[in-house]
Scaffold this active site. Structure first.
Site, PDB file in Angstrom:
ATOM      1  N   LYS A  77       0.828  -1.201   0.000  1.00 57.88           N
ATOM      2  CA  LYS A  77       0.000   0.000   0.000  1.00 57.88           C
ATOM      3  C   LYS A  77       0.868   1.258   0.000  1.00 57.88           C
ATOM      4  O   LYS A  77       1.898   1.306   0.673  1.00 57.88           O
ATOM      5  CB  LYS A  77      -0.894  -0.030   1.243  1.00 57.88           C
ATOM      6  CG  LYS A  77      -1.865   1.126   1.394  1.00 57.88           C
ATOM      7  CD  LYS A  77      -2.634   0.931   2.692  1.00 57.88           C
ATOM      8  CE  LYS A  77      -3.641   2.018   2.953  1.00 57.88           C
ATOM      9  NZ  LYS A  77      -4.368   1.774   4.241  1.00 57.88           N
ATOM     10  N   SER A 152      -9.084   1.827   3.483  1.00 64.52           N
ATOM     11  CA  SER A 152      -8.174   2.595   2.649  1.00 64.52           C
ATOM     12  C   SER A 152      -7.185   1.716   1.868  1.00 64.52           C
ATOM     13  O   SER A 152      -6.437   2.233   1.036  1.00 64.52           O
ATOM     14  CB  SER A 152      -7.383   3.586   3.517  1.00 64.52           C
ATOM     15  OG  SER A 152      -6.632   2.925   4.516  1.00 64.52           O
ATOM     16  N   SER A 176      -9.413  -0.813   7.575  1.00 61.17           N
ATOM     17  CA  SER A 176      -8.849  -0.528   6.258  1.00 61.17           C
ATOM     18  C   SER A 176      -8.143  -1.676   5.571  1.00 61.17           C
ATOM     19  O   SER A 176      -7.801  -1.567   4.395  1.00 61.17           O
ATOM     20  CB  SER A 176      -7.897   0.661   6.352  1.00 61.17           C
ATOM     21  OG  SER A 176      -8.611   1.858   6.533  1.00 61.17           O
TER      22      SER A 176
END
Length: 470
Positions: A77, A152, A176
């Site tokens: 990420k 996220s 997330s």
């Protein structure tokens, strides 16, 4: 060989170990998948195939002993520092941010032999359950391009579900890694804070985020998630949340001795019928396998959610207000939406923050006491399956459910600082995957993973059609 990219990581490692495929050959398969599908999904935001090939070639030529992840292609990420890769947390304010050092977890992955394919998309400053930003735009769900892959860690979940990477790392302060896993039909673990080092996360996991924020592994199977956890977890001396906790293995007999609680909804926010059915099917599967499972609703969950709101939403906005001052025109609509919600309340006063901090320990103690009887709790991940881009409310059982309320089922366990995993266990009427959440008490991550693995036996990852027809 195109089906290789949707195989479990443990199978790929077996093929690599027996030399049935080389690191470069496996990397090429993933490069092909990314080049075919990333234009549609927009999951990777920093990807260079020549850089990937160079890593694979270096592994093949190295004379050092092979690590446990030797040749495994993974993604990270874009809020976790990867040296030489853009890690901008989805914000124009951070445009071009390229760390010179790896986060601890990335450095450990490289040392174990993993190949870093690139960094994945995320919403601006990570404050959303939908991945969209002004730098790169939205990430779409491989099951339905009109829907989000979540947030996220939405870019990470889409990449893994679609066969871009064998596994990877996201981060989680309110669901997330878990919500994107639920939306895309993969597995994930939000670990106990400190068991996987958070040093190198952007922004840093400090203050209240040292409790509610963690870096977590994501993959297509529980075995893959457990492999990443076992290989890369361990105390980082510079991490104040770190603890010298030894890894533990559970036998099936030990797992069956654990009393498991479950709830279909929390009495405040309804869930879709298919979500409820996924919980019921999970309970049925566990009972069939000989587990003791009973309804259980900890009384302190709503208090935990209210405190999470103070830390994540109100204190989170306070962290970002000075960062964005004078740059408001550069903010994405998604992040503006978060600020609009956060600014409905005034900034926390010092007294409010002090009492919230003290109350969080009181509420955590209550929850831990309640979970003595049921050390593992099975719940929904979210009120809804993957939603359409831009959606912010839904009608469920005749009740309007707002965006952040629909996500409340993950938020409790961030306040508790406890491990929580997600595994696919059902389907919506539109053919979208539905996951269930398995949560435990702090530092009992291996127990949570053990129960998740038993659930997976009757359910688990299925490759989306887009991934196998590329």
């Amino acid at each position: 060989m195109s089906d290789l990219v949707t195989k479990p990581a443990v199978e790929l490692l077996s093929l690599l170990g027996s030399r049935k495929i080389s690191p470069l050959e496996l990397a090429e398969e993933h490069i092909r998948q990314i080049e075919m599908l990333n234009p549609q999904l927009n999951a990777l935001i920093d990807f260079n195939p020549d850089r990937v090939r160079a890593q694979a070639a270096a592994l093949s030529q190295s004379s050092t002993p092979k690590g446990p992840l030797h040749g495994l292609p993974i993604t990270v990420k874009a809020s976790i520092a990867v040296a030489g890769h853009r890690s901008e947390t989805g914000s124009l304010i951070n445009k071009g941010c390229t760390p010179t050092e790896d986060a601890v977890i990335v450095a450990r992955a490289r040392q174990a032999g993993a190949i870093i394919l690139g960094t994945t998309n995320c919403p601006e400053f990570l404050m959303a359950y939908e991945t969209d930003n002004l730098l790169y735009g939205p990430t779409s769900n491989p099951w339905d391009l009109t829907r989000t892959a979540g947030g996220s860690s939405g870019g990470e979940s889409a990449a893994i579900a679609a066969g871009f990477s064998a596994a990877g790392f996201g981060s989680d302060s309110g669901g997330s890694v878990r919500t994107p896993a639920h939306f895309t039909g993969i597995c994930a673990l939000k670990p106990t804070p400190g068991r996987i080092p958070a040093r190198g996360h952007l922004p840093p996991c400090v203050g209240p985020f040292s409790l509610i924020g963690t870096i977590g592994p994501m993959a297509r199977t529980v075995a893959d998630v457990a492999l990443l956890f076992q290989t890369l977890s361990g105390r980082d001396d510079a991490d104040p949340t770190g603890a010298p906790v030894a890894l533990r293995q559970y036998t099936i007999e030990e797992l069956k001795s654990i009393h498991i609680g479950f709830l279909e909804d929390d009495g405040h926010t309804p869930v879709t019928p298919e979500t409820r059915q996924a919980i019921r099917e999970t309970v049925r599967s566990l009972r069939k396998q000989g587990f003791h499972v009973e309804p259980f609703h900890p009384r302190a969950l709503e208090q935990a959610r209210q405190l999470w709101w103070k830390f994540f939403v109100r204190a989170g906005a306070m962290f970002f207000d000075p960062v964005i001052a004078g740059r408001e025109a550069d903010l994405s609509p998604t992040f503006r939406g978060f600020l609009d919600i956060a600014h409905q309340d005034p900034p926390l006063t010092g007294e409010e923050l002090l009492f919230a901090w003290a109350e969080s320990d009181v509420i955590r103690a209550k929850l831990l006491e309640e979970m003595r009887r049921f050390p593992v709790l099975i719940t929904p991940v979210c009120s809804v399956p993957a939603f359409r881009h831009g959606e912010r409310s839904w009608i469920i059982d005749g009740q309007r459910v707002e965006y952040l309320d629909a996500m409340r089922y993950t938020q409790w366990f961030n306040l508790l600082g406890s491990p929580a995993a997600v595994v696919p266990a059902g389907w919506s009427t539109e053919g979208l995957p539905i996951g269930v959440q398995i949560a435990g008490r702090p530092y009992e991550d291996e127990l949570v993973l053990g129960i998740a693995a038993t659930i997976e036996r009757d359910f688990g990852y299925i490759a989306p059609p887009i991934a196998v027809n590329a």
